[in-house]
Design a protein around this motif. Structure first.
Motif, PDB file in Angstrom:
ATOM      1  N   TYR A   1      34.401  42.537  -7.910  1.00 13.94           N
ATOM      2  CA  TYR A   1      35.733  42.545  -6.871  1.00 13.94           C
ATOM      3  C   TYR A   1      35.430  41.314  -6.605  1.00 13.94           C
ATOM      4  CZ  TYR A   1      35.222  43.200  -2.624  1.00 13.94           C
ATOM      5  OH  TYR A   1      35.205  43.731  -1.414  1.00 13.94           O
ATOM      6  N   SER A   2      36.604  40.626  -7.654  1.00 15.74           N
ATOM      7  CA  SER A   2      36.969  38.627  -6.518  1.00 15.74           C
ATOM      8  C   SER A   2      38.195  38.594  -5.673  1.00 15.74           C
ATOM      9  CB  SER A   2      36.630  37.481  -7.738  1.00 15.74           C
ATOM     10  OG  SER A   2      37.522  37.872  -8.697  1.00 15.74           O
ATOM     11  N   TYR A   3      37.954  39.062  -4.577  1.00 17.32           N
ATOM     12  CA  TYR A   3      39.321  38.835  -3.742  1.00 17.32           C
ATOM     13  C   TYR A   3      38.874  38.329  -2.295  1.00 17.32           C
ATOM     14  CZ  TYR A   3      43.439  39.631  -1.986  1.00 17.32           C
ATOM     15  OH  TYR A   3      44.813  39.434  -1.183  1.00 17.32           O
ATOM     16  N   GLY A   4      39.421  37.085  -1.528  1.00 17.63           N
ATOM     17  CA  GLY A   4      39.186  37.339  -0.492  1.00 17.63           C
ATOM     18  C   GLY A   4      39.476  37.478   0.921  1.00 17.63           C
ATOM     19  N   GLY A   5      40.744  38.452   0.458  1.00 20.99           N
ATOM     20  CA  GLY A   5      41.337  39.440   1.475  1.00 20.99           C
ATOM     21  C   GLY A   5      40.531  40.980   1.901  1.00 20.99           C
ATOM     22  N   THR A   6      41.331  41.428   2.206  1.00 20.84           N
ATOM     23  CA  THR A   6      41.054  42.801   2.975  1.00 20.84           C
ATOM     24  C   THR A   6      41.401  43.698   1.460  1.00 20.84           C
ATOM     25  OG1 THR A   6      41.600  43.170   4.843  1.00 20.84           O
ATOM     26  CG2 THR A   6      41.595  45.242   3.446  1.00 20.84           C
ATOM     27  N   VAL A   7      40.705  45.282   0.584  1.00 22.47           N
ATOM     28  CA  VAL A   7      41.075  45.065  -0.373  1.00 22.47           C
ATOM     29  C   VAL A   7      41.370  46.297  -0.557  1.00 22.47           C
ATOM     30  CG1 VAL A   7      40.116  43.321  -1.894  1.00 22.47           C
ATOM     31  CG2 VAL A   7      38.042  45.510  -0.735  1.00 22.47           C
ATOM     32  N   ASN A   8      41.767  47.286  -1.707  1.00 20.81           N
ATOM     33  CA  ASN A   8      41.624  48.399  -1.287  1.00 20.81           C
ATOM     34  C   ASN A   8      41.317  49.453  -2.932  1.00 20.81           C
ATOM     35  OD1 ASN A   8      43.095  49.130   1.000  1.00 20.81           O
ATOM     36  ND2 ASN A   8      44.534  48.733  -0.063  1.00 20.81           N
ATOM     37  N   LEU A   9      40.376  49.844  -2.756  1.00 22.26           N
ATOM     38  CA  LEU A   9      39.538  50.174  -3.678  1.00 22.26           C
ATOM     39  C   LEU A   9      39.620  51.540  -4.755  1.00 22.26           C
ATOM     40  CD1 LEU A   9      36.098  48.308  -1.964  1.00 22.26           C
ATOM     41  CD2 LEU A   9      37.921  47.263  -3.764  1.00 22.26           C
ATOM     42  N   PHE A  10      38.687  51.367  -5.443  1.00 19.86           N
ATOM     43  CA  PHE A  10      39.516  52.433  -6.310  1.00 19.86           C
ATOM     44  C   PHE A  10      38.112  53.025  -7.929  1.00 19.86           C
ATOM     45  CE2 PHE A  10      43.691  53.812  -4.339  1.00 19.86           C
ATOM     46  CZ  PHE A  10      43.981  52.402  -4.051  1.00 19.86           C
ATOM     47  N   TRP A  11      37.995  53.877  -7.959  1.00 18.16           N
ATOM     48  CA  TRP A  11      37.791  54.518  -9.872  1.00 18.16           C
ATOM     49  C   TRP A  11      38.438  56.113 -10.252  1.00 18.16           C
ATOM     50  CZ3 TRP A  11      33.658  52.597 -12.632  1.00 18.16           C
ATOM     51  CH2 TRP A  11      32.951  52.375 -11.298  1.00 18.16           C
ATOM     52  N   TYR A  12      38.888  55.511 -11.040  1.00 18.35           N
ATOM     53  CA  TYR A  12      39.589  56.262 -11.795  1.00 18.35           C
ATOM     54  C   TYR A  12      38.704  57.368 -13.303  1.00 18.35           C
ATOM     55  CZ  TYR A  12      44.244  55.361  -9.824  1.00 18.35           C
ATOM     56  OH  TYR A  12      44.997  55.757  -8.637  1.00 18.35           O
TER      57      TYR A  12
ATOM     58  N   GLU B   1      35.584  57.985 -19.519  1.00 18.44           N
ATOM     59  CA  GLU B   1      34.979  56.633 -19.715  1.00 18.44           C
ATOM     60  C   GLU B   1      36.108  56.262 -18.345  1.00 18.44           C
ATOM     61  OE1 GLU B   1      36.045  54.277 -22.397  1.00 18.44           O
ATOM     62  OE2 GLU B   1      35.827  52.435 -21.715  1.00 18.44           O
ATOM     63  N   TYR B   2      34.925  55.713 -17.278  1.00 21.66           N
ATOM     64  CA  TYR B   2      35.344  55.538 -16.365  1.00 21.66           C
ATOM     65  C   TYR B   2      36.194  54.085 -15.280  1.00 21.66           C
ATOM     66  CZ  TYR B   2      33.082  59.863 -15.363  1.00 21.66           C
ATOM     67  OH  TYR B   2      32.404  61.043 -15.401  1.00 21.66           O
ATOM     68  N   PHE B   3      36.566  54.235 -14.920  1.00 16.75           N
ATOM     69  CA  PHE B   3      37.905  52.428 -14.259  1.00 16.75           C
ATOM     70  C   PHE B   3      37.732  52.112 -12.594  1.00 16.75           C
ATOM     71  CE2 PHE B   3      39.431  51.533 -18.057  1.00 16.75           C
ATOM     72  CZ  PHE B   3      39.474  52.520 -19.210  1.00 16.75           C
ATOM     73  N   CYS B   4      36.743  51.422 -12.719  1.00 16.81           N
ATOM     74  CA  CYS B   4      36.654  50.696 -11.161  1.00 16.81           C
ATOM     75  C   CYS B   4      38.254  50.054 -11.202  1.00 16.81           C
ATOM     76  CB  CYS B   4      35.877  49.681 -11.827  1.00 16.81           C
ATOM     77  SG  CYS B   4      35.748  49.052  -9.351  1.00 16.81           S
ATOM     78  N   ALA B   5      38.812  49.569 -10.035  1.00 16.69           N
ATOM     79  CA  ALA B   5      40.325  49.398  -9.885  1.00 16.69           C
ATOM     80  C   ALA B   5      40.492  48.885  -8.063  1.00 16.69           C
ATOM     81  CB  ALA B   5      41.400  49.842  -9.747  1.00 16.69           C
ATOM     82  N   VAL B   6      40.830  47.246  -8.206  1.00 17.26           N
ATOM     83  CA  VAL B   6      41.141  46.775  -6.681  1.00 17.26           C
ATOM     84  C   VAL B   6      42.549  46.395  -6.481  1.00 17.26           C
ATOM     85  CG1 VAL B   6      40.430  45.195  -5.501  1.00 17.26           C
ATOM     86  CG2 VAL B   6      39.207  46.259  -6.743  1.00 17.26           C
ATOM     87  N   GLU B   7      43.194  47.091  -5.129  1.00 19.98           N
ATOM     88  CA  GLU B   7      44.220  46.534  -4.795  1.00 19.98           C
ATOM     89  C   GLU B   7      44.497  45.457  -3.995  1.00 19.98           C
ATOM     90  OE1 GLU B   7      45.913  47.952  -1.893  1.00 19.98           O
ATOM     91  OE2 GLU B   7      47.396  46.676  -2.304  1.00 19.98           O
ATOM     92  N   GLY B   8      44.777  44.610  -3.785  1.00 20.34           N
ATOM     93  CA  GLY B   8      44.426  43.303  -2.673  1.00 20.34           C
ATOM     94  C   GLY B   8      45.806  43.063  -2.396  1.00 20.34           C
ATOM     95  N   GLY B   9      46.254  42.814  -1.113  1.00 21.05           N
ATOM     96  CA  GLY B   9      46.602  42.027  -0.723  1.00 21.05           C
ATOM     97  C   GLY B   9      48.370  42.485  -0.749  1.00 21.05           C
ATOM     98  N   GLY B  10      48.518  44.317  -0.338  1.00 20.76           N
ATOM     99  CA  GLY B  10      49.173  44.558  -0.609  1.00 20.76           C
ATOM    100  C   GLY B  10      50.488  45.367  -1.437  1.00 20.76           C
ATOM    101  N   GLY B  11      51.267  45.630  -1.658  1.00 22.25           N
ATOM    102  CA  GLY B  11      51.872  45.915  -3.322  1.00 22.25           C
ATOM    103  C   GLY B  11      51.963  46.766  -4.284  1.00 22.25           C
ATOM    104  N   ASN B  12      50.716  47.646  -4.012  1.00 20.70           N
ATOM    105  CA  ASN B  12      49.769  48.129  -4.967  1.00 20.70           C
ATOM    106  C   ASN B  12      49.541  47.967  -6.242  1.00 20.70           C
ATOM    107  OD1 ASN B  12      50.475  50.494  -2.700  1.00 20.70           O
ATOM    108  ND2 ASN B  12      52.419  51.084  -3.950  1.00 20.70           N
ATOM    109  N   LYS B  13      49.655  46.797  -6.437  1.00 22.93           N
ATOM    110  CA  LYS B  13      49.567  46.175  -7.897  1.00 22.93           C
ATOM    111  C   LYS B  13      47.916  46.687  -8.138  1.00 22.93           C
ATOM    112  CE  LYS B  13      48.453  41.611 -10.860  1.00 22.93           C
ATOM    113  NZ  LYS B  13      48.976  40.649 -10.499  1.00 22.93           N
TER     114      LYS B  13
END
Lengths: 113, 116
Positions: free
Chosen positions: A25-36, A88-100
């Motif tokens: 992933y690319s994001y400079g701050g704190t991230v929350n990471l998921f695999w779906y 199908e496996y999906f990696c997902a990232v949430e960064g900066g809050g907002g649940n996006k």
């Protein structure tokens, strides 16, 4: 803006083989990471998640993932795959809050008997 | 008991028509989302609502209009359907307010929209 790369688009394995799916992933701050996971014809289900603490997280069905901050990676692993892991496996990232959630393009895993 | 449900499951319609997809969650969650999954399985967020308030509005054509009558429902109305709108649309919900992050999202079964 954050982005997620999954380098393996299609993976074919035999039962009992070990699995590792890459996620960067690319994001400079704190991230929350998921695999779906999305089984054929079904909706997405959470396999595992990382928020903080131990970078090695364990999920359902024997899956685990390791967060390596210096490599911006969150690879998914399973020591021995089963035919029922075909999905199908999906990696997902949430960064900066907002649940996006920003999703990777997915990896289609096919496990052959 | 289905946690996040969507209707219809399949929708086939012609270009230019207007259609709606409905989503309901019985989890008591505060936040709901719409995602679009294209033919290459790429998932992209479209909208999110927190307690009936629009929070995320990605670059989506104005023909798409979400409506949240209450926090358990988030509907998606699409005007003047185009061929490129063909996709699977997933609804999702998450427990807490949008600002807290760290929320697992629970997905519905999807609505496969085919525009001919």
């Amino acid at each position: 803006a954050q982005s997620v790369s999954q380098h393996n688009h299609h993976v074919i394995l035999s039962e009992a083989a070990s699995l590792e799916l890459g996620c960067n992933y690319s994001y400079g701050g704190t991230v929350n990471l998921f695999w779906y996971v999305q089984y054929p014809g079904q909706h997405l289900q959470l396999l595992l998640k990382y928020f903080s603490g131990d970078p090695l997280v364990k999920g359902i069905k024997g899956f685990e993932a390791e967060f390596i901050k210096s490599k911006f990676s969150f690879n998914l692993r399973k020591p021995s795959v089963q035919w029922s892991d075909t999905a199908e496996y999906f990696c997902a990232v949430e960064g900066g809050g907002g649940n996006k959630l920003t999703f990777g393009t997915g990896t289609q895993l096919k496990v052959e008997l | 008991d289905t946690a996040v449900s969507q209707t219809p499951k399949y929708l086939v319609t012609q270009m230019g028509n207007d259609k709606s997809i409905k989503c309901e969650q019985n989890l008591g969650h505060d936040t709901m989302y719409w995602y679009k999954q294209d033919s290459k399985k790429f998932l992209k967020i479209m909208f999110s609502y927190n307690n009936k308030e629009l929070i995320i509005n990605e670059t989506v054509p104005n023909r798409f209009s979400p409506k949240s009558p209450d926090k358990a429902h988030l509907n998606l109305h699409i005007n003047s359907l185009e061929l490129g709108d063909s996709a699977v649309y997933f609804c999702a919900s998450s427990p807490r307010g949008y600002s807290r992050g760290r929320d697992e999202q629970y997905f519905g079964p999807g609505t496969r929209l085919t525009v001919t």
